[in-house]
Write an enzyme that holds these catalytic residues in place. Structure first.
Site, PDB file in Angstrom:
ATOM      1  CE  LYS A 265      -3.009   2.755   3.071  1.00  0.00           C
ATOM      2  NZ  LYS A 265      -3.865   2.787   4.293  1.00  0.00           N
ATOM      3  CG  ASP A 270      -5.347   8.165   4.491  1.00  0.00           C
ATOM      4  OD1 ASP A 270      -6.282   8.765   3.913  1.00  0.00           O
ATOM      5  OD2 ASP A 270      -5.519   7.202   5.255  1.00  0.00           O
ATOM      6  CE  LYS A 277      -6.357   9.066   7.943  1.00  0.00           C
ATOM      7  NZ  LYS A 277      -7.024   8.026   8.751  1.00  0.00           N
ATOM      8  CG  ASP A 288      -1.707   5.513   4.949  1.00  0.00           C
ATOM      9  OD1 ASP A 288      -1.540   4.462   5.609  1.00  0.00           O
ATOM     10  OD2 ASP A 288      -2.810   5.833   4.466  1.00  0.00           O
ATOM     11  CG  ASP A 347      -9.692   7.832   6.652  1.00  0.00           C
ATOM     12  OD1 ASP A 347      -8.617   7.727   6.022  1.00  0.00           O
ATOM     13  OD2 ASP A 347      -9.763   8.091   7.873  1.00  0.00           O
ATOM     14  CD  GLU A 349      -6.522   5.346   2.567  1.00  0.00           C
ATOM     15  OE1 GLU A 349      -7.485   5.468   3.358  1.00  0.00           O
ATOM     16  OE2 GLU A 349      -5.359   5.140   2.964  1.00  0.00           O
ATOM     17  NE  ARG A 351     -10.703  -1.034   4.224  1.00  0.00           N
ATOM     18  CZ  ARG A 351     -11.283  -1.163   5.408  1.00  0.00           C
ATOM     19  NH1 ARG A 351     -12.434  -1.802   5.521  1.00  0.00           N
ATOM     20  NH2 ARG A 351     -10.715  -0.681   6.493  1.00  0.00           N
TER      21      ARG A 351
END
Ligand code: BES
Ligand code: MN
Ligand code: ZN
Length: 500
Positions: A265, A270, A277, A288, A347, A349, A351
């Site tokens: 990933k 993010d 967030k 991230d 959020d 995201e 996956r």
């Protein structure tokens, strides 16, 4: 700092580190030094709480009877019980004791019969692990400090590992040092600020692996669109930075043997997207992309040391931003697998990125197995803190191997369940699935359960590294910041089980 491996003689100048066992049992080098210093080491044992227990440390400055600057006493407890990780910690702590102390030349002499005898390590490998521990501890990320004072810079120029098995130790260290370079690359990438490191520039950093013999392909948005990667592309849609998918190939194995595959990933920042967030701590989301950094570092390690394996690394690189063009909660996207996803929280995201990266990887490469790494859920931090990463897998053998590799290199894993009953939580009214669960329970498991729908029954493991990719405190072998978690784990997995 330069690391050299030489014979075990006690030097005339500089600093020296020697081992002391529990109960104050002096190693051969410590015995010799105790004599030249007219009993200074035994005096330390009497005058302080230092008794040679594992992890203890005491230092003598300007010892009498020699021209040495310092003698560092390293407690090793029962030397036979020393593990690979203990040896590395010992190297790391020695480095830290001297790094900014004024010492320029230091030597570690801890040869003793029976040291780490309960491991399967050879004498050379034992010393090589001490050396690589020092190397790992020496990492710094100070490229953006323009005003570092001289007294804040390290003084240690050369660290010598003294041993009777110098030739074997040098060989073993050469390989481990390539792995340390992979770890440093991962730490560098994770530490870079998000205005500097974004999908395009991260892809460029991947391309630098060509100098190690890695073949690198970079897919842009148009190519991903043609492949039908609507899930990954939806995440990057609100960013002015174009998304990328990078494929790295290392062909060190037999010609037609199926590759092992690592998938990462790579969310370079993010914000949460429209499901924004909170402001506090949002800066942490620069890391991230830690999963992708681990995959890139592992590919560098494997190629750097010339591993006899075929390996592919695939990283999905996107920036998750709120914008007029950003994905909305409620959008439905179609993934490369053909499955549709109702995006109920922008959020969740990671996956969505991995769904397409995993599907692409198994579809194109038919790998022996896939391991993906991702800073996927806050819930894994609640469950495990920063001691273990979460392991989720559809395959017991792969899991056992990962758990074993993790123990060896001290990048520990803890296995969580997957079970079809969690799937109910991912049911969507209007699409094949939703991207978040319905309740607040088992957030890391529902995320893994989501990923499993994109692996097509290939042996697969998902490592949720949200708690371990970044550290708030220094350890013996890493300063605080990016840890490089995953590089040594994947390297060990390959070394131990998959090299021809
Ligand atoms: N990148 C985060 C997970 C994360 C959180 C990593 C804290 C490191 C530290 C991920 O994209 C995320 O936002 N996950 C959400 C999922 C939720 C919306 C279902 C989370 O964990 O809150
Ligand atoms: Mn997120
Ligand atoms: Zn994320």
């Amino acid at each position: 700092m330069e690391i050299e491996i030489k014979g075990g003689a006690i030097p005339g100048r500089g600093a020296i580190a020697v081992a002391v066992g529990k109960g104050g049992k002096l190693s051969p080098a410590a015995t010799e030094l105790d004599k030249t210093t007219e009993g200074a080491i035994k005096q330390v044992l009497r005058a302080s709480r230092f008794s040679g227990n594992k992890g203890q440390q005491a230092e003598i400055l300007a010892p009498r009877g020699t021209r040495l600057d310092r003698i560092l006493l390293l407690g090793v407890g029962d030397p036979a019980d020393m593990t690979q990780n203990d040896l590395e910690a010992l190297g790391g702590k020695t480095y830290s004791a001297w790094a900014s102390s004024g010492v320029k030349q230091g030597k570690i002499v801890i040869d003793s019969d029976g040291l780490a005898s309960k491991t399967r390590l050879t004498k050379g490998a034992i010393q090589a692990h001490v050396a690589v521990g020092a190397r790992l501890a020496s990492y710094r990320f100070d490229k953006y400090h323009t005003k570092l004072k001289d007294e804040d810079k390290p003084t240690l120029e050369t660290l010598t590992i003294g041993t009777r098995s110098a030739a074997a130790a040098r060989d073993a260290f050469a390989s481990l040092d390539r792995v340390a370079e992979g770890v440093f690359l991962t730490r560098d990438l994770v530490s870079e600020p998000p205005n500097i490191l974004y999908p395009q520039t991260l892809a460029e950093r991947c391309q630098e692996l060509t100098k190690l013999g890695v073949k690198v392909e970079v897919l842009g948005e148009a190519q991903m669109k043609n492949l039908g990667m609507g899930s990954l592309l939806g995440v990057g849609q609100g960013s002015t930075r174009e998304s990328r998918l990078v494929v790295m190939h290392w062909n060190g194995g037999r010609k037609n043997s199926a590759p092992v595959a690592f998938v990462g990933k790579g969310v370079t920042f993010d914000t949460g997207g429209i499901s924004l967030k909170p402001a506090a701590g949002m800066e942490d989301m620069k890391w991230d992309m830690g999963g992708s950094a681990a995959v890139i570092g592992a590919m560098a390690a494997i190629a750097g040391r010339g591993a006899k394996v075929n390996a592919v690394g695939v990283v999905g690189l996107v920036e998750n931003m709120p914008d007029g063009n950003a994905q909305r909660p409620g959008d439905v996207v179609t993934s490369m697998s053909g499955q549709t996803i109702e995006v109920l929280n922008t959020d969740a995201e990671g996956r969505l990125v991995l769904a397409d990266a995993l599907w692409y990887t198994q579809d194109r490469f038919k790998p022996q197995f896939m391991v993906n790494l991702a800073t996927l859920t806050g819930a894994i931090i609640v469950a495990l803190g920063s001691e273990h990463a979460g392991l989720f897998s559809n395959n017991d053998e792969l899991s056992e191997r990962l758990l074993e590799a993790g123990k060896t290199v001290e990048e520990k894993l803890w296995r969580f369940p997957l079970h079809k009953n969690y799937d109910a939580d991912l049911k969507s009214q209007i699409a094949d699935m939703r991207n978040i669960g319905t309740g607040r329970g088992a957030g890391s498991i529902t995320a893994a359960q989501f990923l499993q729908r994109y692996v097509n029954d290939v042996p697969w493991a998902h490592l949720d590294i949200a708690g371990v990719a970044w550290s708030q405190k220094a350890t013996a072998t890493a300063p605080k910041g990016g840890t490089g978690y995953g590089v040594r784990l994947l390297d060990e997995l390959v070394r131990r089980y998959y090299e021809s």
